[in-house]
Structures are given as structure tokens and as C-alpha cells.
Design a protein around this motif. Structure first.
Motif, mmCIF file in Angstrom:
data_model
loop_
_atom_site.group_PDB
_atom_site.id
_atom_site.type_symbol
_atom_site.label_atom_id
_atom_site.label_comp_id
_atom_site.label_asym_id
_atom_site.label_seq_id
_atom_site.Cartn_x
_atom_site.Cartn_y
_atom_site.Cartn_z
ATOM 1 N N GLU A 19 -26.693 -9.823 -3.542
ATOM 2 C CA GLU A 19 -25.594 -10.380 -4.188
ATOM 3 C C GLU A 19 -25.296 -11.549 -5.173
ATOM 4 O OE1 GLU A 19 -24.259 -6.122 -2.143
ATOM 5 O OE2 GLU A 19 -23.332 -7.788 -1.846
ATOM 6 N N ASN A 34 -24.179 -14.760 7.032
ATOM 7 C CA ASN A 34 -23.084 -12.761 8.035
ATOM 8 C C ASN A 34 -23.727 -13.491 9.617
ATOM 9 O OD1 ASN A 34 -22.977 -11.513 6.045
ATOM 10 N ND2 ASN A 34 -25.118 -11.329 5.712
ATOM 11 N N THR A 39 -23.623 -7.291 7.335
ATOM 12 C CA THR A 39 -24.477 -7.572 6.470
ATOM 13 C C THR A 39 -23.407 -8.270 5.513
ATOM 14 O OG1 THR A 39 -23.798 -5.109 6.030
ATOM 15 C CG2 THR A 39 -25.524 -5.595 6.968
ATOM 16 N N THR A 40 -23.508 -7.637 3.838
ATOM 17 C CA THR A 40 -23.106 -7.864 3.150
ATOM 18 C C THR A 40 -21.937 -7.557 2.872
ATOM 19 O OG1 THR A 40 -24.080 -6.573 1.529
ATOM 20 C CG2 THR A 40 -24.836 -8.597 1.688
ATOM 21 N N LEU A 58 -23.986 -13.552 -1.780
ATOM 22 C CA LEU A 58 -24.745 -12.718 0.351
ATOM 23 C C LEU A 58 -25.565 -12.653 -0.161
ATOM 24 C CD1 LEU A 58 -21.134 -10.105 -0.617
ATOM 25 C CD2 LEU A 58 -20.592 -12.589 -0.190
ATOM 26 N N ASP A 60 -28.362 -10.594 3.204
ATOM 27 C CA ASP A 60 -28.756 -9.586 4.148
ATOM 28 C C ASP A 60 -30.083 -10.024 4.737
ATOM 29 O OD1 ASP A 60 -26.723 -7.501 4.454
ATOM 30 O OD2 ASP A 60 -27.194 -6.757 2.883
#
Length: 302
Positions: A19, A34, A39-40, A58, A60
Motif C-alpha cells: 500500500e 510489521n 500486517t498492514t 506499508l 505484508d
């Protein structure tokens, strides 16, 4: 502001859901890293106080969140893989700032030790290189539940231990999220836990010594798992290190209350963007760092 989303191919080995909150092309960029099980979505509240200042990335990991559906080969992701993925994203998006949470601090510090040329500053939150008794007990119990395929107990364990200072509402969301993320990922998560147990402090410290940018280590006063005292061993290895203690906070810092969200937003914005003007009280404590300073921050007038 909704982010642009993409699935990024990394070395033909991993597909990474990403993202990108874009402020503008001229703005600098921060990447958020993270911790375990995260996660995001874990950085949703953090994005709120960053996106008006910087572009925000961001992502994952391959086995987590929205990346999981694009990585169905079942390959175990190692700590080395995590570092390679992070380094690739830093280089691709010419990242200037980094902020990590919990065990995301390991891959973050190892990436920073490679001295990416665009990187200027970093914040490493809720991390300690010391595997203390509380952390060891938590990880051992989590591994047992995962080995038994008991995702509900693993989720409840997190809420009862490192998440004990979260509100009941957040714990409820946490529990449901963990149930969905743990199932089918047991082998990967057990591997991750075993890597933490095998954490070679001496080996990693030597690599951390290569870091040549300012880093702020941020820990909660009440966090028994990554304590403010234990993280200070890093001052001997990272020359430009500072340490801040968030009063009345546990492991999850700005997720634990509205007050802590405001406190964190002030500290993070000041550190990255307003270093000439401190808008909160800095309290000197008895610890020495490489900079000769250890700061405990509290919002002015709060």
C-alpha cells in the motif's frame, strides 16, 4: 486518503502486497515494518499522523495478510528473506525513513546495516535484542499451541500477555484477526519463533555496528517483553542511537489508548520532521547512551 495498492514481484521469489499513501512526488518516503503476526492493518492509526508529511509504504510479508494469496507455494520465509524483501522495497521506492514494530526490528536493523543510500533516520519501536524470561515463556507457549493446531489459544495468549494493555474492543478484533491469520500458517510461525529462540545476539550486534544513521529506540514503560532497560545495550553498538520511554504504555504503544496515540504522534512527528523544535518535555534519566542522553517523553500539558 486511500492508498494505491500493488503486488510487487521481488527477485522472482516473492509476491508482496503493498500500500502506497502518496502525498506528492517531492515528499520524502517512510516505510513501516510489521512485527510477528502483524500486517498492514497494524499501522492504520500510525498512518493518520504521517500521511500529511510523507509518502507512506506499508507491506505484508509473503505468508501474511494480503500477500498470502499470491504466495501459495508454501515456502518458508526466513529472516534473510525478510531482509532481502525490505532492502528491495527501500531501494525501489528510495525510502528516507523507516519505522518498525516489535520483531520487525530485526530485519529493519539488518537492512539498515547495509547502509541504503537514501535512508536518513529510523525509529525501532517495542524491540529488544535480549530474549528475557517473559518473552521466552510467551514464545514457548505460543509454539506449543501452534504445534497443537490450537489457533484460538494462541490468539488468546497474545491478548493475555504482550497485548494485556489493549482495550477490550481491540482485543476482540485482535482475537478474530489472529484466528484467521494463524490457521494454515502454523509451520511458518513456528519457524519464526524458532528463529527468535536462536537469535545470535553477538553475531547481529556486529552487523548492527555498521548502521550509520540516527535511530530512536522507542519502548513502553510497562512492556515486560521488550523492556526499556534491555534495549539500551544497543547504545554500545549503534553510535547515533537515542532511547525514549513511553510512560504508562505496554508493548503495543499507540494502539493501547487515545492518549498514547497522541503521545506517539507527537514524538514520531518531532523526531522525523521537527527536530529543531521539541514540543514536549524531555526528562533526563540515569541511563547513558552513545549520545550521552536518554530521553523519556511525555506530552507537554497533557
Amino acid at each position: 486518503m486511500k492508498p494505491e495498492t500493488a503486488v510487487i514481484d521481488v527477485f522472482g521469489k516473492h509476491s508482496i502486497y503493498l500500500e502506497h499513501y502518496k502525498k506528492d512526488e517531492a515528499a520524502k518516503t517512510i516505510i513501516m515494518v510489521n512485527g510477528a503476526f502483524a500486517t498492514t492493518t497494524s499501522f492504520t492509526q500510525t498512518v493518520r499522523y504521517l500521511r500529511d508529511k510523507v509518502n507512506v509504504i506499508l507491506f505484508d510479508l509473503p505468508y501474511a495478510g494480503r500477500s498470502k494469496e499470491f504466495n501459495v507455494n508454501g515456502k518458508i520465509v526466513t529472516k534473510e528473506d525478510e531482509v532481502d524483501i525490505l532492502q528491495y522495497l527501500i531501494d525501489r521506492y528510495r525510502v528516507n525513513y523507516l519505522m518498525s514494530a516489535s520483531w520487525g526490528g530485526v530485519s529493519s536493523l539488518l537492512s539498515l546495516a547495509r547502509r541504503p543510500p537514501t535512508m536518513e533516520k529510523a525509529i525501532i519501536a517495542s524491540f529488544s535484542p535480549v530474549i528475557n524470561t517473559a518473552m521466552r515463556d510467551y514464545m514457548a507457549d505460543a509454539r506449543t499451541f501452534l504445534s497443537l493446531g490450537d489457533a484460538a489459544s494462541a490468539a488468546q495468549l497474545l491478548n493475555n500477555t504482550v497485548g494485556r494493555y489493549l482495550s477490550n474492543l481491540v482485543k476482540s478484533h485482535n482475537f478474530n484477526y489472529l484466528l484467521n491469520s494463524v490457521k494454515g500458517n502454523e509451520e511458518q510461525l513456528i519457524f519464526h519463533i524458532n528463529q527468535i529462540f536462536e537469535f545470535d545476539q553477538k553475531q547481529y550486534m556486529q552487523q548492527f555496528s555498521s548502521i550509520d544513521i540516527p535511530i530512536l529506540f522507542l519502548n513502553g514503560e510497562l512492556d515486560e517483553y521488550t523492556t526499556p532497560a534491555e534495549v539500551r545495550v544497543l547504545s554500545e553498538h549503534i553510535p547515533q542511537s537515542e532511547f525514549a520511554v513511553i510512560e504508562k504504555a505496554g508493548h503495543f504503544l499507540d494502539l493501547e489508548s487515545r492518549h498514547l496515540w497522541r503521545t506517539m504522534s507527537n514524538i514520531i512527528r518531532e523526531y522525523f520532521f521537527e527536530s529543531e523544535e521539541r514540543n514536549y518535555t524531555a526528562v533526563q534519566s540515569g541511563f547513558n547512551t552513545a549520545l550521552g542522553q536518554n530521553l523519556a517523553f511525555a506530552e507537554a500539558g497533557d
